[in-house]
Design a protein around this motif. Sequence first.
Motif, short mmCIF file in Angstrom:
data_model
loop_
_atom_site.label_atom_id
_atom_site.label_comp_id
_atom_site.label_asym_id
_atom_site.label_seq_id
_atom_site.Cartn_x
_atom_site.Cartn_y
_atom_site.Cartn_z
N LEU A 16 17.09 -28.47 -54.45
CA LEU A 16 16.62 -29.54 -55.34
C LEU A 16 17.57 -30.73 -55.32
CD1 LEU A 16 15.61 -27.26 -58.35
CD2 LEU A 16 14.14 -28.09 -56.51
N ASP A 17 18.87 -30.45 -55.19
CA ASP A 17 19.85 -31.54 -55.16
C ASP A 17 21.16 -30.99 -54.62
OD1 ASP A 17 20.93 -34.07 -55.48
OD2 ASP A 17 21.30 -33.86 -57.64
N ASP A 18 22.07 -31.89 -54.35
CA ASP A 18 23.41 -31.54 -53.94
C ASP A 18 24.29 -32.04 -55.09
OD1 ASP A 18 25.66 -30.96 -52.49
OD2 ASP A 18 25.61 -32.83 -51.34
N GLY A 19 24.91 -31.12 -55.85
CA GLY A 19 25.60 -31.60 -57.06
C GLY A 19 26.85 -30.83 -57.40
N LEU A 20 27.21 -30.86 -58.68
CA LEU A 20 28.40 -30.16 -59.18
C LEU A 20 27.98 -29.19 -60.27
CD1 LEU A 20 30.95 -33.08 -59.75
CD2 LEU A 20 31.02 -31.40 -57.90
N ALA A 21 28.62 -28.04 -60.33
CA ALA A 21 28.42 -27.11 -61.44
C ALA A 21 29.76 -26.90 -62.12
CB ALA A 21 27.86 -25.80 -60.93
N VAL A 22 29.77 -27.07 -63.45
CA VAL A 22 31.00 -26.88 -64.20
C VAL A 22 30.78 -25.76 -65.20
CG1 VAL A 22 32.78 -28.01 -65.60
CG2 VAL A 22 31.36 -29.38 -64.06
N PHE A 23 31.68 -24.77 -65.20
CA PHE A 23 31.54 -23.65 -66.12
C PHE A 23 32.65 -23.73 -67.18
CE2 PHE A 23 32.55 -19.08 -67.10
CZ PHE A 23 31.44 -18.89 -67.92
N ARG A 44 15.11 -39.89 -61.21
CA ARG A 44 14.17 -39.29 -62.14
C ARG A 44 13.49 -38.06 -61.51
NH1 ARG A 44 10.20 -43.59 -64.64
NH2 ARG A 44 12.13 -44.74 -64.81
N ALA A 45 13.18 -38.15 -60.20
CA ALA A 45 12.50 -37.03 -59.53
C ALA A 45 13.42 -35.81 -59.48
CB ALA A 45 12.09 -37.44 -58.13
N ILE A 46 14.72 -36.04 -59.25
CA ILE A 46 15.68 -34.92 -59.18
C ILE A 46 15.75 -34.23 -60.54
CG2 ILE A 46 18.11 -34.32 -58.89
CD1 ILE A 46 18.33 -36.74 -57.01
N ILE A 47 15.91 -35.05 -61.58
CA ILE A 47 16.07 -34.47 -62.91
C ILE A 47 14.82 -33.70 -63.30
CG2 ILE A 47 16.35 -35.04 -65.37
CD1 ILE A 47 18.19 -37.35 -64.40
N SER A 48 13.66 -34.26 -63.03
CA SER A 48 12.46 -33.54 -63.47
C SER A 48 12.24 -32.30 -62.61
CB SER A 48 11.23 -34.45 -63.52
OG SER A 48 10.90 -34.86 -62.24
N SER A 49 12.64 -32.31 -61.33
CA SER A 49 12.43 -31.09 -60.56
C SER A 49 13.39 -29.99 -61.03
CB SER A 49 12.59 -31.35 -59.05
OG SER A 49 13.95 -31.46 -58.69
N VAL A 50 14.63 -30.35 -61.38
CA VAL A 50 15.58 -29.34 -61.86
C VAL A 50 15.15 -28.81 -63.24
CG1 VAL A 50 17.97 -28.90 -62.57
CG2 VAL A 50 17.50 -30.22 -60.50
#
Length: 429
Positions: A16-23, A44-50
Amino acid sequence: MERCRIVHPTNPLEQLDDGLAVFFRGPRSFTTEDVVELHLHSGRAIISSVLGALSQLSYCRPAEAGEFTRRAFLGGRMDLTQVEGLKDLINAETEGQRRIALRAAGGTARAQFDELRTGIIGCLANVEALIDFGEGEDIEEGVYDQARSRAQALLCTIEKHLNDDRRGEIIRSGVRLAIFGPPNAGKSSLLNFLAQREAAIVTPVPGTTRDILELSLDIGGLPVIVADTAGLRKTDDVVESIGIERAKNAVRGADVSLCVLALPDVLPSPSGNMDASSLHIPEEMAELITQDTMFLLNKSDLSSTHTCTAALALSYSQGHTAWAASLGTGEGTGAFLAGFARALHHRFNLRDGEAEQEREVPLITHARHRVHLESARRFLQAFLDTPACDVVLGAEELRYAAQAVGKISGLIDVEHVLDAVFRDFCIGK
Ligand code: GDP
Ligand code: ZN
């Protein structure tokens, strides 16, 4: 924190995207629970798909308004004064608002209320020891007197905070200012001048502002909610008379009112001589004018300097603060604005700009705090008025006083308060 491919939870091959995950591991996260943050590209498309992909997981749902903050509160990360502070910080528009909100959000108010409550509980412990053991046996003489003098000191502290001229509430929520006067005097022109933009409709047709127009402005660093009201005059028009009734109520309900009059209309004699003893103020205005009403004598461009000066002198001799200016030409408006800002600060016992910032920040910033602190004061006073022989009764008063302060922090029966506080948060805060 990890850079990662964000993939569909049920179909890992679908990226869906190439991003960062913070725990953030609880309890050291904001909500005190385990928290994962996904940092996405903001399309907007990325956010709504996630979001769409997440919503397919049965244990995922969008947060309610204020839910993160509510969880932080329930987890003990914040008390209610900090929650209010955070909300105020997000909404802060003036420098003063930012400062008191930041202080509350950072826990300074919480610490002060906690100290008060701890002090009261300390008194209560003394008094309860008396009940359990009785004076003169295990407990040394004078314990009750000791509790009394501690309670007296706490009462003084609370009274000092209560006698703050509502400075904190004024800085936080603003002064309500009503502009009123006859039609065509220049009320809407004044609102526009204050707002420095064309906010109200300015027209030469009397009766244009039929309802109330409100704007929130920063006047000399003070938040002011300005209401431009319908021109007051005798009328048979049903709609206009409703507007006039509302205007009158707005003036009565305001903290400060400013009456705008057109100089040529209020001169006592048609020749413009200032020999009469008062300005001609239409009778519709009279019932609204109090000793505190300030005046702006507008359209000075249509009168001689001598006349303006005389009119001002007349207002002053009757105890009113007044300015003469022309909103049309701009003449005198600078002096008016500076003087008006000063008058507002004076009225609310605030200092201008930096001088106010150097003062101690008031503890009470919400009416809610005042209500509980006032009841704490009453219970402490009741304890002080209770004779030593009624020690059980005295303990009861102290318990109520501690509870009252506890309500400010949200330690005690708060469900309905919580709903009210969190309701106004934006989604996801
Ligand atoms: P309101 O009915 O009291 O809100 O008055 P407005 O602000 O709508 O102004 C009424 C009329 O007076 C408009 O035509 C303005 O342009 C005019 N006006 C406002 N201030 C001045 C002024 O200082 N001098 C002159 N000559 N006209 C003004
Ligand atoms: Zn108007």
